[in-house]
Design an enzyme around this catalytic site. Structure first.
Site, PDB file in Angstrom:
ATOM      1  N   ASP A  50     -90.649  -5.405  -8.334  1.00 36.27           N
ATOM      2  CA  ASP A  50     -90.231  -5.574  -7.129  1.00 36.27           C
ATOM      3  C   ASP A  50     -91.266  -6.531  -6.511  1.00 36.27           C
ATOM      4  O   ASP A  50     -92.087  -6.474  -6.586  1.00 36.27           O
ATOM      5  CB  ASP A  50     -90.256  -4.278  -6.244  1.00 36.27           C
ATOM      6  CG  ASP A  50     -88.824  -3.413  -6.972  1.00 36.27           C
ATOM      7  OD1 ASP A  50     -87.796  -4.059  -7.276  1.00 36.27           O
ATOM      8  OD2 ASP A  50     -89.194  -2.302  -6.975  1.00 36.27           O
ATOM      9  N   TYR A 108     -97.617   0.060 -13.527  1.00 41.58           N
ATOM     10  CA  TYR A 108     -98.246  -1.063 -13.167  1.00 41.58           C
ATOM     11  C   TYR A 108     -98.210  -1.592 -11.679  1.00 41.58           C
ATOM     12  O   TYR A 108     -97.040  -1.774 -11.298  1.00 41.58           O
ATOM     13  CB  TYR A 108     -97.862  -2.280 -14.271  1.00 41.58           C
ATOM     14  CG  TYR A 108     -98.522  -3.361 -14.182  1.00 41.58           C
ATOM     15  CD1 TYR A 108     -99.857  -3.351 -14.902  1.00 41.58           C
ATOM     16  CD2 TYR A 108     -98.117  -4.688 -13.737  1.00 41.58           C
ATOM     17  CE1 TYR A 108    -100.662  -4.633 -14.891  1.00 41.58           C
ATOM     18  CE2 TYR A 108     -98.882  -5.848 -13.850  1.00 41.58           C
ATOM     19  CZ  TYR A 108    -100.047  -5.909 -14.365  1.00 41.58           C
ATOM     20  OH  TYR A 108    -100.660  -7.059 -14.300  1.00 41.58           O
ATOM     21  N   GLU A 124     -95.431  10.761 -16.872  1.00 35.49           N
ATOM     22  CA  GLU A 124     -95.910   9.334 -16.270  1.00 35.49           C
ATOM     23  C   GLU A 124     -97.022   9.416 -15.543  1.00 35.49           C
ATOM     24  O   GLU A 124     -96.944  10.511 -14.755  1.00 35.49           O
ATOM     25  CB  GLU A 124     -94.419   8.783 -15.720  1.00 35.49           C
ATOM     26  CG  GLU A 124     -95.028   7.489 -14.936  1.00 35.49           C
ATOM     27  CD  GLU A 124     -93.762   6.832 -14.007  1.00 35.49           C
ATOM     28  OE1 GLU A 124     -92.871   6.451 -14.624  1.00 35.49           O
ATOM     29  OE2 GLU A 124     -93.973   7.036 -12.770  1.00 35.49           O
ATOM     30  N   ASP A 183     -74.452  -3.618 -13.706  1.00 31.84           N
ATOM     31  CA  ASP A 183     -75.790  -3.076 -14.133  1.00 31.84           C
ATOM     32  C   ASP A 183     -75.903  -2.791 -15.416  1.00 31.84           C
ATOM     33  O   ASP A 183     -76.787  -2.946 -16.317  1.00 31.84           O
ATOM     34  CB  ASP A 183     -75.832  -1.680 -13.362  1.00 31.84           C
ATOM     35  CG  ASP A 183     -77.083  -1.311 -13.194  1.00 31.84           C
ATOM     36  OD1 ASP A 183     -78.013  -1.848 -12.474  1.00 31.84           O
ATOM     37  OD2 ASP A 183     -77.341  -0.254 -13.846  1.00 31.84           O
TER      38      ASP A 183
HETATM   39  C1  LIG Z   1     -88.647   3.834 -15.693  1.00 32.73           C
HETATM   40  C2  LIG Z   1     -89.199   2.999 -14.657  1.00 32.73           C
HETATM   41  C3  LIG Z   1     -90.641   2.509 -14.695  1.00 32.73           C
HETATM   42  C4  LIG Z   1     -90.832   1.676 -13.676  1.00 32.73           C
HETATM   43  N1  LIG Z   1     -92.078   1.471 -13.372  1.00 32.73           N
HETATM   44  C5  LIG Z   1     -92.550   0.473 -12.672  1.00 32.73           C
HETATM   45  C6  LIG Z   1     -93.942  -0.046 -12.590  1.00 32.73           C
HETATM   46  O1  LIG Z   1     -94.787   0.334 -13.592  1.00 32.73           O
HETATM   47  N2  LIG Z   1     -94.231  -0.804 -11.781  1.00 32.73           N
HETATM   48  C7  LIG Z   1     -93.402  -1.591 -11.004  1.00 32.73           C
HETATM   49  O2  LIG Z   1     -93.757  -2.299 -10.011  1.00 32.73           O
HETATM   50  N3  LIG Z   1     -92.311  -1.012 -11.021  1.00 32.73           N
HETATM   51  C8  LIG Z   1     -91.803  -0.127 -11.771  1.00 32.73           C
HETATM   52  N4  LIG Z   1     -90.196   0.002 -11.897  1.00 32.73           N
HETATM   53  C9  LIG Z   1     -89.428  -0.484 -10.917  1.00 32.73           C
HETATM   54  C10 LIG Z   1     -88.744  -1.860 -11.382  1.00 32.73           C
HETATM   55  O3  LIG Z   1     -89.688  -2.762 -11.534  1.00 32.73           O
HETATM   56  C11 LIG Z   1     -87.658  -2.209 -10.209  1.00 32.73           C
HETATM   57  O4  LIG Z   1     -86.517  -1.145 -10.309  1.00 32.73           O
HETATM   58  C12 LIG Z   1     -87.332  -3.598 -10.511  1.00 32.73           C
HETATM   59  O5  LIG Z   1     -86.178  -3.821  -9.277  1.00 32.73           O
HETATM   60  C13 LIG Z   1     -86.257  -3.568 -11.416  1.00 32.73           C
HETATM   61  O6  LIG Z   1     -86.719  -3.898 -12.680  1.00 32.73           O
HETATM   62  P1  LIG Z   1     -85.938  -4.064 -14.025  1.00 32.73           P
HETATM   63  O7  LIG Z   1     -87.074  -4.215 -15.220  1.00 32.73           O
HETATM   64  O8  LIG Z   1     -84.860  -2.964 -14.170  1.00 32.73           O
HETATM   65  O9  LIG Z   1     -85.302  -5.477 -13.712  1.00 32.73           O
HETATM   66  P2  LIG Z   1     -83.993  -6.384 -14.325  1.00 32.73           P
HETATM   67  O10 LIG Z   1     -83.750  -5.722 -15.501  1.00 32.73           O
HETATM   68  O11 LIG Z   1     -84.600  -7.712 -14.436  1.00 32.73           O
HETATM   69  O12 LIG Z   1     -82.908  -6.121 -13.484  1.00 32.73           O
HETATM   70  C14 LIG Z   1     -83.470  -6.702 -11.930  1.00 32.73           C
HETATM   71  C15 LIG Z   1     -81.797  -6.661 -11.377  1.00 32.73           C
HETATM   72  O13 LIG Z   1     -81.306  -7.924 -11.873  1.00 32.73           O
HETATM   73  C16 LIG Z   1     -80.002  -7.865 -12.321  1.00 32.73           C
HETATM   74  N5  LIG Z   1     -80.038  -8.806 -13.841  1.00 32.73           N
HETATM   75  C17 LIG Z   1     -80.776  -8.669 -14.734  1.00 32.73           C
HETATM   76  N6  LIG Z   1     -80.628  -9.585 -15.520  1.00 32.73           N
HETATM   77  C18 LIG Z   1     -79.994 -10.525 -15.127  1.00 32.73           C
HETATM   78  C19 LIG Z   1     -79.229 -11.828 -15.147  1.00 32.73           C
HETATM   79  N7  LIG Z   1     -79.602 -12.419 -16.366  1.00 32.73           N
HETATM   80  N8  LIG Z   1     -78.320 -12.392 -14.323  1.00 32.73           N
HETATM   81  C20 LIG Z   1     -78.067 -11.781 -13.289  1.00 32.73           C
HETATM   82  N9  LIG Z   1     -78.532 -10.597 -12.899  1.00 32.73           N
HETATM   83  C21 LIG Z   1     -79.635  -9.703 -13.612  1.00 32.73           C
HETATM   84  C22 LIG Z   1     -80.145  -6.312 -12.919  1.00 32.73           C
HETATM   85  O14 LIG Z   1     -78.714  -5.707 -13.075  1.00 32.73           O
HETATM   86  C23 LIG Z   1     -80.787  -5.622 -11.604  1.00 32.73           C
HETATM   87  O15 LIG Z   1     -80.104  -5.659 -10.592  1.00 32.73           O
HETATM   88  C24 LIG Z   1     -89.967   1.221 -12.733  1.00 32.73           C
HETATM   89  C25 LIG Z   1     -88.714   1.731 -12.934  1.00 32.73           C
HETATM   90  C26 LIG Z   1     -88.209   2.665 -13.711  1.00 32.73           C
HETATM   91  C27 LIG Z   1     -86.839   3.190 -13.843  1.00 32.73           C
END
Ligand SMILES: Cc1cc2nc3c(=O)[nH]c(=O)nc-3n(C[C@H](O)[C@H](O)[C@H](O)COP(=O)(O)OP(=O)(O)OC[C@H]3O[C@@H](n4cnc5c(N)ncnc54)[C@H](O)[C@@H]3O)c2cc1C
Length: 291
Positions: free
Chosen positions: A94, A34, A2, A146
């Site tokens: 976030d 990103y 990464e 989760d």
């Molecule tokens: C491998 C990796 C790479 C990353 N790269 C980046 C990056 O490049 N840039 C960046 O800004 N951040 C990055 N992040 C951080 C990530 O954006 C944050 O952790 C963010 O808070 C969660 O993103 P997600 O896509 O898991 O969100 P989601 O899957 O949408 O989940 C967010 C929260 O909402 C809950 N949830 C999901 N769907 C629902 C629903 N329908 N109803 C109720 N609750 C729900 C989930 O359980 C979780 O608690 C990365 C994280 C990882 C693990």
């Protein structure tokens, strides 16, 4: 591996040096994060395109929903496609400023990554990955909640997930068990573990910030023992211990059948290269066989 979008010209030169070193290690893919703001986002888009066009690497571009309308997200995906990118890691992101603060959706945007997975899949022939959280996402009330929403992202069309970094392999194995218990069909999709070799006590703080949790006590104890009791941290010893910890985790993950390993590199090749060497891989050799 990464990468992060570099902050300035010197950072960009360093990234390209690492890219050329990584090319000789034949990674399965490299990913580019990103960020939250305009200029770093532009750099992700530009450099991911350059990785696609000017290197032998397979780039995966991260994409988040933060501050974007659905129309902007569609156009961004189109720009990635124009520059030769077909692999996207789709994330919610976030809130800018305070990552732990309340999430506010863009008025014309999406609330969850699952919606963005559907949008990207509807736009064309993209390979989509999502994030997974061995210890649960910091906003999830419990591990069942989760797991349910991770599985929802996979059912929406994601083909694999990459985990948040962790320092206890048991957390990865339990995540895999939870997904298998909830949906055996989706459990066949790869869950790629993310590792970050610790190279100094300063990177401990960075790791804790990135994974949003303190490192396990035994890991901290090993690093502090290596640092010594003198007024100055024994940097060489801490680094060696950090590489040893990452190597041991990688060995166990491979034994447990992890599909591949994703390394947070902070745009440096050396530490990851040392872990690979410890695993018996000669840099410049043919690629490791895919599992
Ligand atoms: C491998 C990796 C790479 C990353 N790269 C980046 C990056 O490049 N840039 C960046 O800004 N951040 C990055 N992040 C951080 C990530 O954006 C944050 O952790 C963010 O808070 C969660 O993103 P997600 O896509 O898991 O969100 P989601 O899957 O949408 O989940 C967010 C929260 O909402 C809950 N949830 C999901 N769907 C629902 C629903 N329908 N109803 C109720 N609750 C729900 C989930 O359980 C979780 O608690 C990365 C994280 C990882 C693990």
């Amino acid at each position: 591996m990464e990468f992060n979008p570099p902050r300035d010209i010197a950072g960009e030169a360093r990234l390209w040096q690492a890219v050329r070193e990584f090319e000789r290690m034949h990674p399965a893919f490299v990913s580019m994060t990103y960020g939250a703001g305009g200029s770093t986002r532009d750099r992700t888009l530009r450099i991911a395109g350059e990785l696609a066009q000017e290197t032998t690497l397979l780039p995966v571009a991260h994409l988040t929903a933060v501050g974007h309308s659905v129309a902007e997200l569609r156009s961004l995906v189109g720009s990635y496609a124009d520059s030769g990118i077909r692999n996207l890691l789709v994330l919610r992101g976030d809130p800018p400023g305070d990552p732990l603060g309340p999430w506010t959706r863009h008025p014309d945007g999406v609330d969850y990554a699952e919606e963005l997975v559907r949008i990207v899949r509807d736009l064309g022939d993209f390979h989509v990955g999502v994030a997974s959280f061995p210890q649960g996402h910091h906003r999830s009330p419990d591990l069942d909640h989760d797991t349910k929403f991770l599985v929802a992202k996979l059912r929406a069309g994601a083909e694999y997930s990459i985990t948040q970094m962790f320092f206890d392999v048991e957390h990865y194995l339990r995540l895999r068990d939870r997904v298998a218990a909830l949906d055996p069909a989706e459990a066949s999709k790869p869950i790629i573990p993310e590792l970050m070799p610790i190279t100094s006590l300063r990177t401990v703080a960075r790791a804790e910030q990135l994974c949003g949790r303190p490192l396990p006590e035994p890991v901290i104890a090993r690093l502090h023992r290596a640092a010594g009791t003198g007024p100055e941290e024994d940097q060489a010893a801490v680094r060696a211990e950090g590489i040893a910890i990452a190597t041991e985790m990688a060995q166990r993950l491979i034994r447990e059948g992890a599909p591949c390993l994703h390394f947070i590199t902070l745009n440096f090749a050396k530490a990851t290269g040392e872990v690979l060497t410890n695993l018996g891989y000669q840099v410049g050799e043919a690629p490791l066989p895919a599992r």
